[in-house]
Design a protein around this motif. Structure first.
Motif, PDB file in Angstrom:
ATOM      1  N   PHE A   1     -10.876   2.652  -0.876  1.00 10.93           N
ATOM      2  CA  PHE A   1     -10.429   4.032  -0.663  1.00 10.93           C
ATOM      3  C   PHE A   1      -9.228   3.973   0.293  1.00 10.93           C
ATOM      4  O   PHE A   1      -9.389   3.888   1.500  1.00 10.93           O
TER       5      PHE A   1
ATOM      6  N   SER B   1      -9.494   4.590   4.367  1.00 13.90           N
ATOM      7  CA  SER B   1     -10.245   5.852   4.337  1.00 13.90           C
ATOM      8  C   SER B   1     -11.754   5.637   4.322  1.00 13.90           C
ATOM      9  O   SER B   1     -12.511   6.611   4.425  1.00 13.90           O
TER      10      SER B   1
ATOM     11  N   GLU C   1      -2.946  14.514  10.014  1.00 14.77           N
ATOM     12  CA  GLU C   1      -3.353  13.093   9.985  1.00 14.77           C
ATOM     13  C   GLU C   1      -4.056  12.739  11.299  1.00 14.77           C
ATOM     14  O   GLU C   1      -5.101  12.091  11.314  1.00 14.77           O
TER      15      GLU C   1
ATOM     16  N   GLY D   1      -4.800   4.967   0.907  1.00 12.00           N
ATOM     17  CA  GLY D   1      -4.018   6.151   1.253  1.00 12.00           C
ATOM     18  C   GLY D   1      -3.574   6.914   0.015  1.00 12.00           C
ATOM     19  O   GLY D   1      -3.619   8.146  -0.015  1.00 12.00           O
TER      20      GLY D   1
ATOM     21  N   GLY E   1       0.554   4.626  -5.018  1.00 14.69           N
ATOM     22  CA  GLY E   1       0.452   3.199  -5.318  1.00 14.69           C
ATOM     23  C   GLY E   1       1.645   2.626  -6.069  1.00 14.69           C
ATOM     24  O   GLY E   1       1.724   1.425  -6.292  1.00 14.69           O
TER      25      GLY E   1
ATOM     26  N   GLN F   1      -8.665  -1.541   6.290  1.00 12.33           N
ATOM     27  CA  GLN F   1      -7.374  -1.306   5.637  1.00 12.33           C
ATOM     28  C   GLN F   1      -6.592  -2.599   5.386  1.00 12.33           C
ATOM     29  O   GLN F   1      -5.618  -2.584   4.647  1.00 12.33           O
TER      30      GLN F   1
ATOM     31  N   GLY G   1      -6.536   8.822   0.892  1.00  9.23           N
ATOM     32  CA  GLY G   1      -6.583   9.532   2.169  1.00  9.23           C
ATOM     33  C   GLY G   1      -5.410  10.482   2.398  1.00  9.23           C
ATOM     34  O   GLY G   1      -5.551  11.471   3.129  1.00  9.23           O
TER      35      GLY G   1
ATOM     36  N   GLY H   1       0.834  -1.201   0.000  1.00  6.55           N
ATOM     37  CA  GLY H   1       0.000   0.000   0.000  1.00  6.55           C
ATOM     38  C   GLY H   1       0.870   1.253   0.000  1.00  6.55           C
ATOM     39  O   GLY H   1       2.061   1.188   0.288  1.00  6.55           O
ATOM     40  N   THR H   2       0.244   2.394  -0.313  1.00  7.38           N
ATOM     41  CA  THR H   2       1.006   3.650  -0.334  1.00  7.38           C
ATOM     42  C   THR H   2       1.382   4.098   1.079  1.00  7.38           C
ATOM     43  O   THR H   2       2.409   4.736   1.278  1.00  7.38           O
TER      44      THR H   2
ATOM     45  N   LEU I   1     -13.416   4.580   6.583  1.00  6.88           N
ATOM     46  CA  LEU I   1     -13.944   4.782   7.936  1.00  6.88           C
ATOM     47  C   LEU I   1     -14.274   6.234   8.264  1.00  6.88           C
ATOM     48  O   LEU I   1     -14.772   6.528   9.340  1.00  6.88           O
TER      49      LEU I   1
ATOM     50  N   GLY J   1     -10.939  -0.233   2.516  1.00  8.79           N
ATOM     51  CA  GLY J   1      -9.703   0.561   2.582  1.00  8.79           C
ATOM     52  C   GLY J   1      -9.761   1.448   3.814  1.00  8.79           C
ATOM     53  O   GLY J   1     -10.856   1.728   4.340  1.00  8.79           O
TER      54      GLY J   1
HETATM   55  N1  LIG Z   1     -10.568   6.213  11.027  1.00 11.28           N
HETATM   56  C1  LIG Z   1     -10.115   6.760   9.902  1.00 11.28           C
HETATM   57  N2  LIG Z   1     -10.689   7.873   9.382  1.00 11.28           N
HETATM   58  C2  LIG Z   1     -10.240   8.433   8.253  1.00 11.28           C
HETATM   59  N3  LIG Z   1      -9.190   7.980   7.548  1.00 11.28           N
HETATM   60  C3  LIG Z   1      -8.575   6.870   8.023  1.00 11.28           C
HETATM   61  C4  LIG Z   1      -8.986   6.202   9.214  1.00 11.28           C
HETATM   62  N4  LIG Z   1      -8.167   5.148   9.427  1.00 11.28           N
HETATM   63  C5  LIG Z   1      -7.267   5.152   8.407  1.00 11.28           C
HETATM   64  N5  LIG Z   1      -7.499   6.193   7.588  1.00 11.28           N
HETATM   65  C6  LIG Z   1      -6.740   6.586   6.375  1.00 11.28           C
HETATM   66  O1  LIG Z   1      -6.603   5.454   5.554  1.00 11.28           O
HETATM   67  C7  LIG Z   1      -5.457   5.618   4.721  1.00 11.28           C
HETATM   68  C8  LIG Z   1      -4.722   4.300   4.662  1.00 11.28           C
HETATM   69  O2  LIG Z   1      -5.569   3.342   4.126  1.00 11.28           O
HETATM   70  P1  LIG Z   1      -5.013   1.970   3.572  1.00 11.28           P
HETATM   71  O3  LIG Z   1      -4.186   1.322   4.613  1.00 11.28           O
HETATM   72  O4  LIG Z   1      -6.176   1.236   3.020  1.00 11.28           O
HETATM   73  O5  LIG Z   1      -4.066   2.523   2.397  1.00 11.28           O
HETATM   74  P2  LIG Z   1      -2.855   1.787   1.685  1.00 11.28           P
HETATM   75  O6  LIG Z   1      -3.259   0.389   1.414  1.00 11.28           O
HETATM   76  O7  LIG Z   1      -1.598   2.002   2.438  1.00 11.28           O
HETATM   77  O8  LIG Z   1      -2.718   2.646   0.338  1.00 11.28           O
HETATM   78  P3  LIG Z   1      -3.198   2.371  -1.152  1.00 11.28           P
HETATM   79  O9  LIG Z   1      -3.966   1.105  -1.189  1.00 11.28           O
HETATM   80  O10 LIG Z   1      -4.028   3.553  -1.493  1.00 11.28           O
HETATM   81  O11 LIG Z   1      -1.937   2.337  -1.955  1.00 11.28           O
HETATM   82  C9  LIG Z   1      -4.614   6.717   5.326  1.00 11.28           C
HETATM   83  O12 LIG Z   1      -4.643   7.864   4.487  1.00 11.28           O
HETATM   84  C10 LIG Z   1      -5.307   6.989   6.672  1.00 11.28           C
HETATM   85  O13 LIG Z   1      -5.251   8.355   7.011  1.00 11.28           O
END
Ligand SMILES: Nc1ncnc2c1ncn2[C@@H]1O[C@H](COP(=O)(O)OP(=O)(O)OP(=O)(O)O)[C@@H](O)[C@H]1O
Ligand SMILES: [Mg+2]
Length: 404
Positions: free
Chosen positions: A207, A327, A251, A209, A45, A364, A232, A13-14, A329, A325
């Protein structure tokens, strides 16, 4: 690799790298190891620094291995980013014995892959949309049917060759054999969508990061995918700029007090925003926070709406929308998505697999858990594919190697 061995998957993930180790116990898939570390060397990504990304991947894998106390030699991993595209194709074969065999199904899918792709693109997934036996359309399982001619309509999910190659290099540096690379949206769908939703028609939005992945299913077939380079992190960035604070504080504020619908906030709600450097912190209405987030989330959902309308078959989405994902939430998102995309919406959580149940029960980790489920079911078909010849993935590896 057999089912008695441990399976390693790594979701790139990013914002975070998540490694999971799965093992079969009493006929069930258990999660026995989990390693999550912040991502380094990625943007929207895509790997932009191989050294940094490799270190993050290594550290996530070591954590997972330390917990599971197993050794693994191969891995399934994930890919996303705006370079992921779908392309249509078709293939045709004559039926020698006037009856479709599984070998002819494989042949027709291979003939479809003869399409001319630009030299910088590689096929990642081949998704049959329908088979046609003589004039009979809409067939999903043609084996055993009688006819003279078998036609297949397919969707190819393609990726940029260099982006894929950079991902492969990271694992080569760690001496890990890649068993498969899966589009992140497909992996998430594996974890959060129900068979009924896939049958009735569903849109999944992951959705994350750095990217927002979209996938559509109906009649049990994957019909469309797309990956938008917005996630996000952009919301955090908007808050940092709008509220004049650091990204770390932005954040924290987003997670603790963020909401993307201003109607959900009372006028008197106040948040404290730390200043940058030694500037004093200031008190601000939480409505301002909501306004900033709402603007960007609306914009993102409108992009999703445009992607879905380009695709043109929204009427087929009978069951609605699933958001997953990290975001997903953010409070207010379900309402906004429902309103803008006009689809009944729910949040998609990964299933509670035995083992590290609580740790992975979060949107996530949908992609990582989906990757594990994908790898686990691929083991069942692997022996069959191997006996028939080279798998798509083996051919991808040869193709990529031949060009570098
Ligand atoms: N409770 C929450 N409310 C809002 N945003 C949240 C919450 N929990 C996590 N996030 C956001 O979720 C994002 C990370 O999500 P995730 O782990 O799905 O992304 P990733 O898999 O790392 O990235 P990607 O798949 O986009 O390359 C971050 O931007 C974080 O700020
Ligand atoms: Mg992700």
């Amino acid at each position: 690799m057999g089912k008695e061995e441990a399976i390693l998957v790594v979701d790139i993930g990013t914002t975070k790298i998540c490694a999971l180790i799965g093992e079969e116990r009493e006929g069930k898939l258990w999660v026995t190891g989990m390693g999550v570390v912040p991502s380094k060397g990625l943007k929207k990504g895509i790997i932009i620094n191989i050294e940094e990304a490799t270190l993050s991947i290594k550290s996530a894998i070591e954590k997972a291995k330390g917990q599971a106390k197993v050794n693994v030699k191969s891995v399934y991993t994930s890919i996303a980013g705006s370079h992921i595209k779908t392309v249509s194709g078709m293939g045709v074969v004559a039926l020698k014995e006037k009856q479709v065999t599984s070998l002819e199904v494989q042949e027709v899918l291979e003939s479809a892959q003869a399409i001319e792709l630009p030299p910088d693109r590689t096929i990642l997934h081949v998704i049959p949309q329908e088979f046609i036996v003589d004039q009979h359309r809409g067939i999903l399982h043609p084996v055993g049917m009688t006819g003279m001619r078998l036609e297949a309509h397919v969707q190819f999910i393609t990726a940029n060759r260099s982006v894929l190659q950079n991902l492969i290099r990271c694992f080569e540096k760690l001496n890990l054999e890649i068993e498969g690379i899966v589009f992140q949206g497909i992996a998430s769908a594996e974890a959060v969508l129900t068979p009924e939703e896939k049958e009735l028609g569903v849109v999944l939005i992951d959705f994350g990061g750095g990217t927002t992945d979209i996938i559509c299913f109906w009649d049990n077939v994957l019909r469309f995918v797309s990956s938008i380079p917005v996630g996000g992190e952009l919301l955090t960035n908007d808050l940092a700029i709008g509220l004049r604070t650091s990204r770390t504080e932005a954040e924290r504020l987003k997670i603790q007090s963020g909401v993307c619908l201003k109607e959900l906030v009372q006028d008197e709600e106040i948040v404290e925003v730390p200043g940058i450097g030694n500037r004093p912190s200031k008190k601000l209405s939480r409505k301002v926070l909501a306004e900033i987030l709402e603007l960007r989330v609306r914009e993102l959902l409108e992009l999703v709406e445009a992607e879905l309308s380009n695709f043109g078959d929204k009427m087929k989405i009978t069951s609605g929308l699933v958001l997953t994902g990290g975001s997903a939430l953010i409070p207010g998102l379900i309402y906004l998505a429902d309103q803008i995309l006009d689809l009944p919406t729910r949040i998609g959580y990964p299933p509670k697999l035995p083992g590290l149940t609580e740790e992975i029960y979060h949107p996530q980790y949908a992609t990582a858990v989906g990757l594990l489920l994908y790898a686990y079911s691929a083991l069942e078909t692997e022996a069959e594919v191997k006996s028939k010849g080279k798998s798509l993935w083996e051919r991808i590896k040869e193709l990529i190697k031949s060009k570098f």
